[in-house]
Design a protein around this motif. Sequence first.
Motif, PDB file in Angstrom:
ATOM      1  N   LEU A 245      39.383  29.881  29.042  1.00  0.00           N
ATOM      2  CA  LEU A 245      39.765  30.407  27.802  1.00  0.00           C
ATOM      3  C   LEU A 245      39.170  30.840  27.218  1.00  0.00           C
ATOM      4  CD1 LEU A 245      41.084  26.518  28.098  1.00  0.00           C
ATOM      5  CD2 LEU A 245      42.129  28.374  28.174  1.00  0.00           C
ATOM      6  N   SER A 246      38.011  31.270  26.849  1.00  0.00           N
ATOM      7  CA  SER A 246      36.991  32.048  25.693  1.00  0.00           C
ATOM      8  C   SER A 246      36.801  33.745  26.331  1.00  0.00           C
ATOM      9  CB  SER A 246      35.811  31.367  25.738  1.00  0.00           C
ATOM     10  OG  SER A 246      35.208  31.201  26.731  1.00  0.00           O
ATOM     11  N   GLU A 247      37.547  33.532  27.430  1.00  0.00           N
ATOM     12  CA  GLU A 247      37.050  35.193  28.069  1.00  0.00           C
ATOM     13  C   GLU A 247      38.100  35.444  28.212  1.00  0.00           C
ATOM     14  OE1 GLU A 247      34.527  34.956  31.494  1.00  0.00           O
ATOM     15  OE2 GLU A 247      32.609  34.960  29.492  1.00  0.00           O
ATOM     16  N   THR A 248      39.603  34.720  28.215  1.00  0.00           N
ATOM     17  CA  THR A 248      41.011  35.091  28.728  1.00  0.00           C
ATOM     18  C   THR A 248      41.655  35.232  27.907  1.00  0.00           C
ATOM     19  OG1 THR A 248      40.714  34.495  30.887  1.00  0.00           O
ATOM     20  CG2 THR A 248      42.740  35.484  30.483  1.00  0.00           C
ATOM     21  N   GLU A 249      42.609  36.661  27.534  1.00  0.00           N
ATOM     22  CA  GLU A 249      43.587  37.140  26.377  1.00  0.00           C
ATOM     23  C   GLU A 249      45.070  36.637  27.508  1.00  0.00           C
ATOM     24  OE1 GLU A 249      43.403  41.588  24.953  1.00  0.00           O
ATOM     25  OE2 GLU A 249      41.712  40.121  23.369  1.00  0.00           O
ATOM     26  N   ILE A 250      45.326  35.567  26.203  1.00  0.00           N
ATOM     27  CA  ILE A 250      47.046  35.687  27.315  1.00  0.00           C
ATOM     28  C   ILE A 250      48.091  35.918  25.969  1.00  0.00           C
ATOM     29  CG2 ILE A 250      46.208  33.742  28.217  1.00  0.00           C
ATOM     30  CD1 ILE A 250      47.053  31.856  26.299  1.00  0.00           C
ATOM     31  N   PRO A 251      49.191  36.179  26.790  1.00  0.00           N
ATOM     32  CA  PRO A 251      50.405  36.914  25.420  1.00  0.00           C
ATOM     33  C   PRO A 251      51.030  35.688  24.459  1.00  0.00           C
ATOM     34  CG  PRO A 251      51.467  36.573  27.996  1.00  0.00           C
ATOM     35  CD  PRO A 251      50.061  36.554  27.586  1.00  0.00           C
ATOM     36  N   TYR A 252      50.814  36.236  23.772  1.00  0.00           N
ATOM     37  CA  TYR A 252      51.509  35.468  22.595  1.00  0.00           C
ATOM     38  C   TYR A 252      53.385  36.397  22.013  1.00  0.00           C
ATOM     39  CZ  TYR A 252      48.219  31.778  22.593  1.00  0.00           C
ATOM     40  OH  TYR A 252      48.040  30.615  22.460  1.00  0.00           O
ATOM     41  N   PHE A 289      53.347  33.990  30.337  1.00  0.00           N
ATOM     42  CA  PHE A 289      52.172  34.561  31.080  1.00  0.00           C
ATOM     43  C   PHE A 289      51.725  35.647  32.248  1.00  0.00           C
ATOM     44  CE2 PHE A 289      49.100  30.141  29.825  1.00  0.00           C
ATOM     45  CZ  PHE A 289      49.843  31.419  29.427  1.00  0.00           C
ATOM     46  N   ASP A 290      51.637  36.852  31.866  1.00  0.00           N
ATOM     47  CA  ASP A 290      51.618  38.423  32.636  1.00  0.00           C
ATOM     48  C   ASP A 290      50.495  38.519  33.373  1.00  0.00           C
ATOM     49  OD1 ASP A 290      50.788  39.029  30.567  1.00  0.00           O
ATOM     50  OD2 ASP A 290      51.808  40.449  29.830  1.00  0.00           O
ATOM     51  N   LEU A 291      50.035  38.016  33.462  1.00  0.00           N
ATOM     52  CA  LEU A 291      48.334  37.681  34.677  1.00  0.00           C
ATOM     53  C   LEU A 291      48.404  37.422  36.546  1.00  0.00           C
ATOM     54  CD1 LEU A 291      46.342  35.350  32.483  1.00  0.00           C
ATOM     55  CD2 LEU A 291      46.680  37.826  32.347  1.00  0.00           C
ATOM     56  N   PRO A 292      47.853  37.980  36.934  1.00  0.00           N
ATOM     57  CA  PRO A 292      47.704  38.140  38.704  1.00  0.00           C
ATOM     58  C   PRO A 292      47.516  36.123  39.257  1.00  0.00           C
ATOM     59  CG  PRO A 292      46.111  39.682  38.019  1.00  0.00           C
ATOM     60  CD  PRO A 292      46.587  38.579  36.924  1.00  0.00           C
ATOM     61  N   PHE A 295      44.405  34.153  39.877  1.00  0.00           N
ATOM     62  CA  PHE A 295      44.326  34.504  38.888  1.00  0.00           C
ATOM     63  C   PHE A 295      45.028  33.087  37.821  1.00  0.00           C
ATOM     64  CE2 PHE A 295      42.715  34.154  34.313  1.00  0.00           C
ATOM     65  CZ  PHE A 295      41.805  34.432  34.110  1.00  0.00           C
ATOM     66  N   LEU A 296      45.969  32.856  37.624  1.00  0.00           N
ATOM     67  CA  LEU A 296      46.627  31.692  37.411  1.00  0.00           C
ATOM     68  C   LEU A 296      46.366  30.261  38.266  1.00  0.00           C
ATOM     69  CD1 LEU A 296      50.252  33.546  35.978  1.00  0.00           C
ATOM     70  CD2 LEU A 296      47.833  32.864  34.784  1.00  0.00           C
ATOM     71  N   ASP A 297      46.175  30.292  38.998  1.00  0.00           N
ATOM     72  CA  ASP A 297      45.903  29.468  39.802  1.00  0.00           C
ATOM     73  C   ASP A 297      44.837  28.537  39.360  1.00  0.00           C
ATOM     74  OD1 ASP A 297      47.399  29.155  41.808  1.00  0.00           O
ATOM     75  OD2 ASP A 297      45.729  30.658  43.404  1.00  0.00           O
ATOM     76  N   GLN A 298      44.136  29.393  38.604  1.00  0.00           N
ATOM     77  CA  GLN A 298      42.909  28.453  38.025  1.00  0.00           C
ATOM     78  C   GLN A 298      42.381  28.521  36.654  1.00  0.00           C
ATOM     79  OE1 GLN A 298      41.846  31.600  40.287  1.00  0.00           O
ATOM     80  NE2 GLN A 298      41.526  29.689  41.182  1.00  0.00           N
TER      81      GLN A 298
END
Length: 374
Positions: A245-252, A289-292, A295-298
């Motif tokens: 949560l402190s390293e990953t940027e998520i979209p808003y 969330f446009d992330l792999p 990766f979203l599994d974690q």
Amino acid sequence: MDTSVPVRLDHRGLHLRVTGGAASYFNYYWLRDNCPTSFDSQTRERVFDIFHLDGAPVPERVAVVDDALEVVWKGEGHKSLYPLEWLAQYDSGKRRPDPADLPRRAWYSDHYPAIARFAQPDLLANKSAVAKWLEAIIVEGVAIVTDMPDSNEGLTELVRLMGHVRPTFFGEYFDVRMHIKPTNLAYTAKALELHTDTPAEEMAPGVQFLHCRANTVEGGRNLFLDGVAVANDLKREFPEDFKLLSETEIPYFCEHDTYDVRSRQRVIELDKHGEVSGVTISQHMADIFDLPQTFLDQYYPAFCRFARMLQSDKYLMRFTLKATECIVFDNHRIVHGRSAYSATSGERYLRGCYADRGEMRSTYRALTSEGRFK
């Protein structure tokens, strides 16, 4: 030259004992750039432009005179005088001390009686009270201002003690009450989920003001919590979740007929010391969330665990803001919301706006320290 304070010239700098310990090293470029005459006494800005030097600065003569380093620069005929006490502040490469870099004090659900409170007339009349008010916001992230006048001007006067009203994409002020065609859940009587404001902006506003002008409805309790406290507990109990949560940027996002605002933010924010400085979270403004997917599994379990912690009675402070009160809080730290209320049971009206967090710290420094040019 005073041999009790030896100076040894090197190719790119000089060695000088400015304290009782070992000799310190000072770069020639740095010395020439920071000659006391480099700064205008009125504007306090640097007026010397080191870019205009023909070559690297080199001393022609060096001496220590009356507890100061004296340097005459070759090819310029310019003399610089540096007090040894001043040089000692920069001999180790440490950052200049910042009066506004105060340690945060985390708080929990029982904090409401202890929230720092200040009367608006006292703040308008007393700069020392303003300094204490700003310190409370820096340290605890929240303070309540009482005895507010029932006027638009009262809020503006309060903000100007800190800085200036900071506009957002929807304007300078906002009115939290029932709207016929609401563009935000805040403008309804429904429950407002826990969130930080305007995360879709690239730089979300730093300090939020909510001035209660009327509140006679049934329900609508304010919900506030300290994101620093929750994030610190997550770090201790679930360090891998904290890392995500402190390293990953998520979209808003925030989208309506006339605007389409987008950003990417880290849910947990860290300061220059690596400590938790706050959070950015808003479920109703989180974009897809446009992330792999792998990766979203974690990521999703960590994201949901943190969001559930925000709901815990350990952290959640419940109270009712009263007319004439204005709650002022760090929008990058304090997560807030409200319970639903009965729109027909009375009147509920809060007028809000934002200010810049950096400007708040600037005002605090000016009020509490002498500065370098006084």
